[in-house]
Design an enzyme around this catalytic site. Sequence first.
Site, PDB file in Angstrom:
ATOM      1  N   HIS A 267      -9.565  -4.291 -35.969  1.00  0.00           N
ATOM      2  CA  HIS A 267      -8.451  -4.037 -36.519  1.00  0.00           C
ATOM      3  C   HIS A 267      -8.111  -2.257 -35.799  1.00  0.00           C
ATOM      4  CE1 HIS A 267      -5.358  -1.909 -38.942  1.00  0.00           C
ATOM      5  NE2 HIS A 267      -5.898  -2.306 -40.126  1.00  0.00           N
ATOM      6  N   SER A 285      -4.001   2.649 -42.141  1.00  0.00           N
ATOM      7  CA  SER A 285      -3.486   2.311 -42.496  1.00  0.00           C
ATOM      8  C   SER A 285      -2.605   1.435 -41.053  1.00  0.00           C
ATOM      9  CB  SER A 285      -2.774   2.183 -43.287  1.00  0.00           C
ATOM     10  OG  SER A 285      -2.271   0.757 -44.417  1.00  0.00           O
ATOM     11  N   ARG A 338      -2.551  -7.991 -36.204  1.00  0.00           N
ATOM     12  CA  ARG A 338      -3.649  -7.448 -35.935  1.00  0.00           C
ATOM     13  C   ARG A 338      -4.695  -7.624 -34.277  1.00  0.00           C
ATOM     14  NH1 ARG A 338      -5.449  -6.146 -41.992  1.00  0.00           N
ATOM     15  NH2 ARG A 338      -4.269  -4.479 -42.304  1.00  0.00           N
ATOM     16  N   HIS A 430     -12.808  -5.592 -38.891  1.00  0.00           N
ATOM     17  CA  HIS A 430     -12.627  -4.661 -40.416  1.00  0.00           C
ATOM     18  C   HIS A 430     -12.895  -6.037 -41.682  1.00  0.00           C
ATOM     19  CE1 HIS A 430      -9.283  -2.736 -43.089  1.00  0.00           C
ATOM     20  NE2 HIS A 430      -8.315  -4.212 -42.672  1.00  0.00           N
ATOM     21  N   LEU A 470      -5.298  -8.863 -50.438  1.00  0.00           N
ATOM     22  CA  LEU A 470      -5.692  -9.189 -51.567  1.00  0.00           C
ATOM     23  C   LEU A 470      -4.453  -9.736 -52.082  1.00  0.00           C
ATOM     24  CD1 LEU A 470      -4.485  -4.703 -51.581  1.00  0.00           C
ATOM     25  CD2 LEU A 470      -6.236  -5.932 -51.552  1.00  0.00           C
TER      26      LEU A 470
HETATM   27  C1  LIG Z   1     -10.387   0.459 -45.303  1.00  0.00           C
HETATM   28  C2  LIG Z   1      -9.945  -1.259 -45.086  1.00  0.00           C
HETATM   29  C3  LIG Z   1      -8.413  -1.287 -46.088  1.00  0.00           C
HETATM   30  C4  LIG Z   1      -7.799  -2.467 -46.288  1.00  0.00           C
HETATM   31  N1  LIG Z   1      -6.441  -2.776 -46.091  1.00  0.00           N
HETATM   32  C5  LIG Z   1      -5.728  -3.575 -46.880  1.00  0.00           C
HETATM   33  C6  LIG Z   1      -4.550  -3.880 -47.376  1.00  0.00           C
HETATM   34  O1  LIG Z   1      -4.020  -2.805 -47.588  1.00  0.00           O
HETATM   35  N2  LIG Z   1      -4.156  -4.799 -47.875  1.00  0.00           N
HETATM   36  C7  LIG Z   1      -4.765  -5.859 -47.985  1.00  0.00           C
HETATM   37  O2  LIG Z   1      -3.886  -7.288 -48.387  1.00  0.00           O
HETATM   38  N3  LIG Z   1      -6.199  -6.178 -47.288  1.00  0.00           N
HETATM   39  C8  LIG Z   1      -6.836  -4.993 -47.494  1.00  0.00           C
HETATM   40  N4  LIG Z   1      -7.921  -4.917 -46.689  1.00  0.00           N
HETATM   41  C9  LIG Z   1      -8.855  -6.121 -46.959  1.00  0.00           C
HETATM   42  C10 LIG Z   1      -9.494  -5.837 -48.789  1.00  0.00           C
HETATM   43  O3  LIG Z   1      -9.329  -4.979 -48.667  1.00  0.00           O
HETATM   44  C11 LIG Z   1     -10.371  -6.974 -48.963  1.00  0.00           C
HETATM   45  O4  LIG Z   1     -10.734  -8.416 -47.756  1.00  0.00           O
HETATM   46  C12 LIG Z   1      -9.741  -7.145 -50.320  1.00  0.00           C
HETATM   47  O5  LIG Z   1     -10.627  -7.026 -51.283  1.00  0.00           O
HETATM   48  C13 LIG Z   1     -11.994  -7.995 -50.563  1.00  0.00           C
HETATM   49  O6  LIG Z   1     -11.535  -8.375 -51.802  1.00  0.00           O
HETATM   50  P1  LIG Z   1     -12.944  -9.333 -52.172  1.00  0.00           P
HETATM   51  O7  LIG Z   1     -12.953  -9.149 -54.046  1.00  0.00           O
HETATM   52  O8  LIG Z   1     -13.134 -10.412 -51.880  1.00  0.00           O
HETATM   53  O9  LIG Z   1     -14.564  -8.422 -52.179  1.00  0.00           O
HETATM   54  P2  LIG Z   1     -15.005  -6.876 -52.126  1.00  0.00           P
HETATM   55  O10 LIG Z   1     -13.605  -6.038 -52.725  1.00  0.00           O
HETATM   56  O11 LIG Z   1     -15.634  -6.612 -51.098  1.00  0.00           O
HETATM   57  O12 LIG Z   1     -15.878  -7.660 -53.579  1.00  0.00           O
HETATM   58  C14 LIG Z   1     -16.970  -8.161 -53.532  1.00  0.00           C
HETATM   59  C15 LIG Z   1     -17.443  -8.170 -54.666  1.00  0.00           C
HETATM   60  O13 LIG Z   1     -19.079  -8.482 -54.368  1.00  0.00           O
HETATM   61  C16 LIG Z   1     -20.458  -8.039 -54.848  1.00  0.00           C
HETATM   62  N5  LIG Z   1     -21.193  -8.465 -54.191  1.00  0.00           N
HETATM   63  C17 LIG Z   1     -20.982  -8.426 -52.380  1.00  0.00           C
HETATM   64  N6  LIG Z   1     -23.091  -8.870 -52.533  1.00  0.00           N
HETATM   65  C18 LIG Z   1     -23.613  -9.739 -54.071  1.00  0.00           C
HETATM   66  C19 LIG Z   1     -24.780  -9.792 -54.400  1.00  0.00           C
HETATM   67  N7  LIG Z   1     -25.409 -10.109 -53.427  1.00  0.00           N
HETATM   68  N8  LIG Z   1     -24.712  -8.999 -55.686  1.00  0.00           N
HETATM   69  C20 LIG Z   1     -24.005  -8.930 -56.223  1.00  0.00           C
HETATM   70  N9  LIG Z   1     -22.844  -8.685 -56.339  1.00  0.00           N
HETATM   71  C21 LIG Z   1     -22.331  -8.961 -55.276  1.00  0.00           C
HETATM   72  C22 LIG Z   1     -19.728  -6.551 -54.729  1.00  0.00           C
HETATM   73  O14 LIG Z   1     -20.582  -5.373 -55.268  1.00  0.00           O
HETATM   74  C23 LIG Z   1     -18.327  -6.132 -54.811  1.00  0.00           C
HETATM   75  O15 LIG Z   1     -18.148  -6.465 -56.626  1.00  0.00           O
HETATM   76  C24 LIG Z   1      -8.582  -3.512 -46.702  1.00  0.00           C
HETATM   77  C25 LIG Z   1     -10.438  -3.541 -45.877  1.00  0.00           C
HETATM   78  C26 LIG Z   1     -10.197  -2.310 -45.815  1.00  0.00           C
HETATM   79  C27 LIG Z   1     -12.016  -2.015 -45.152  1.00  0.00           C
END
Ligand SMILES: Cc1cc2nc3c(=O)[nH]c(=O)nc-3n(C[C@H](O)[C@H](O)[C@H](O)COP(=O)(O)OP(=O)(O)OC[C@H]3O[C@@H](n4cnc5c(N)ncnc54)[C@H](O)[C@@H]3O)c2cc1C
Length: 667
Positions: A267, A285, A338, A430, A470
């Site tokens: 990023h 952001s 990006r 990122h 998201l």
């Molecule tokens: C700082 C930042 C800002 C961002 N801003 C944006 C944005 O504005 N817009 C956008 O679209 N995207 C954004 N992103 C990207 C986005 O936030 C993520 O890609 C998205 O939230 C991932 O969601 P997810 O549910 O797939 O995983 P996560 O939210 O990472 O959740 C993973 C889950 O898995 C669980 N887990 C992992 N391994 C295990 C295991 N072995 N056993 C049990 N539980 C486990 C964790 O506890 C957690 O509950 C951003 C990312 C970052 C870092």
Amino acid sequence: MGKLDSKIPSGPLAEKWTKHKNEINLVNPANKRNIDIIVVGTGLAGGSAAASLAELGYNVKTFCYQDSPRRAHSIAAQGGVNASKNYQGDGDSDYRLFYDTIKGGDYRSREANVYRLAEVSSNIIDQCVAQGVPFAREYGGLLDNRSFGGVLVSRTFYAKGQTGQQLLLGAYGAMNRQINRGKIKSYTRHEMLDLVLVDGKARGIIARDLVSGEIERHSAHAVVIASGGYGNLFFLSTYCMGANVMAAWRTHKKGAFFANPCFTQIHPTCIPVSGDHQSKLTLMSESLRNDGRIWVPKKLEDAKAIREGRLKPTELAEEDRDYYLERRYPAFGNLVPRDVASRAAKERCDAGYGVNKTGEAVYLDFTAAIERYGKEKAYTMGLKDANKDTIRKLGEEIVEAKYGNLFQMYEKIVDENPYKTPMMIYPAVHYTMGGLWVDYNLMTTIPGCYSAGESNFSDHGANRLGASALMQGLADGYFVLPYTIGDYLADDIRTGPIPTDSAEFDEAEQAVTDKLNRLISIKGENTVDYYHKKLGKIMWDKCGMSRNEKGLKEAIKEIAELREDFWKNVRVPGEANAKNQELEKAGRVADFLEIGELFAMDALDRKESCGGHFREEYQTPEGEALRDDKNYRYVSAWEYKGEPKNSKLHKEELVFENVELKTRSYK
Ligand SMILES: Cc1cc2nc3c(=O)[nH]c(=O)nc-3n(C[C@H](O)[C@H](O)[C@H](O)COP(=O)(O)OP(=O)(O)OC[C@H]3O[C@@H](n4cnc5c(N)ncnc54)[C@H](O)[C@@H]3O)c2cc1C
């Protein structure tokens, strides 16, 4: 197991999803009550999936390693979530969102999945508004939008710089309703350590209670992996400290193919690294690129003077600044995708124009926006002769209302006021576009094992557009899995509960226990972080923003050697059967040391540049990524064969029938 069938429905692109939903199997409400589903991960993808599946009537068990689903990494998402609602009347449509995503991913994603994503994007906003997510609104009460990179419309819905947090509260609220009904059993502070297969089907997991250290068996008729991305393999990244690849990687080792591991997003707008002491990087952001202009000095001597503290950026005349994105990409300017913005920053810094002490930073400057907003505000207030100070003050107030929490975060970390002096930013790891290979139904190559959100590879090709993670996680959880999982579970209505006292569970539990005991018993000399940092350096130097054959071959060798050393010399204090955070970390880093090697192998295989995968050997004379559609128009899907180096590459050919394959241009 093991055959790549993407199961893309037939028919016209825009009708595939509707047709598919009409044709797939359903499970009747009474039978749903007899079916158990495990959801690993309660971020936006897992949380939304768990809530929706439980609402449908399935018995759901959720797992996360944090003390609450509310602490998933999703909470960190700042900028927003995309949807093709066309509220701005600026020409948006499902097709445009689809097209932008395919082009943004440099033509390395599946058309059918991406179109479905665009199609359901509007439902996400409606669902979240109904949950009470406080999206930003315009004066008249309509939902507001802003722009993100790689697009020419405003389709990003946001809640200040805390969109992820607000969306997660919505999903968590929906989960809680089901927890209260007894339809979700929530296991927090639990880590999935292995997937259990019975007769080739995913039938449960082995998890560790991270508080007591106890190993537990949990069975289900299907397992959903929604465990997030693996960018922390670079050690320094914008991810939360705990983010890891364990659940996805161990699923891979049980037979699920891993797709495009080398597709990582770097990023462009993060707070630069300040020294060796750091364990985390902070994102500023992408939404800031709506109003911030990116520049470096035009002259090398000015850049040097700035680095040495002899010149302030605010003292540099306008004509001595190089707004290099606006210069190189006039159509998209500061809102190029990006990967393009990151590479352009690196190019300027490598050429000697960097502006911080290490020479690895560029400016993100809000002066012009503050003045523009200030003038407009003064005008609407009837202050026809407002002086410079008044205009600045009014402009700063508007910028604060839009991005205040980000500016505050920047000031706390860097100790400089970004309203008065430009922010310094540099690219950082990122997001990972790679992940578990899934078919159109989001099922991996293991029957009954699904993957959602960032842990799968599905929609973003070689580069994800901002605000689309998201969208994808919530689309998967609220609107895709609840339909597609029923198609598979329809065959399980008579199966009955899956016992956990079987040979398969015994074997999986034994393997997990042996591995934990082995880690404890090494009693070597180096900390887990020692290995993690070394791995991160190899990854950043040789598999980072640009890659070449020599570096990748070195990385493969160095990572394998580092892994060998880890298993001989790591020191993990404490016990396996008690709370032990160092042991948790050791397990995660052990997996990073394996996926790192596969990552480099994948990058070596792909002799082209596309999106975030930039091979120095394959670039245009202007330094842009040079794709090879003839030979590399495929998804790499790796099959585990005992060790990363023996992994077998399968290829899913990508078919483009609805977009023309063109050189990606943002000029
Ligand atoms: C700082 C930042 C800002 C961002 N801003 C944006 C944005 O504005 N817009 C956008 O679209 N995207 C954004 N992103 C990207 C986005 O936030 C993520 O890609 C998205 O939230 C991932 O969601 P997810 O549910 O797939 O995983 P996560 O939210 O990472 O959740 C993973 C889950 O898995 C669980 N887990 C992992 N391994 C295990 C295991 N072995 N056993 C049990 N539980 C486990 C964790 O506890 C957690 O509950 C951003 C990312 C970052 C870092």
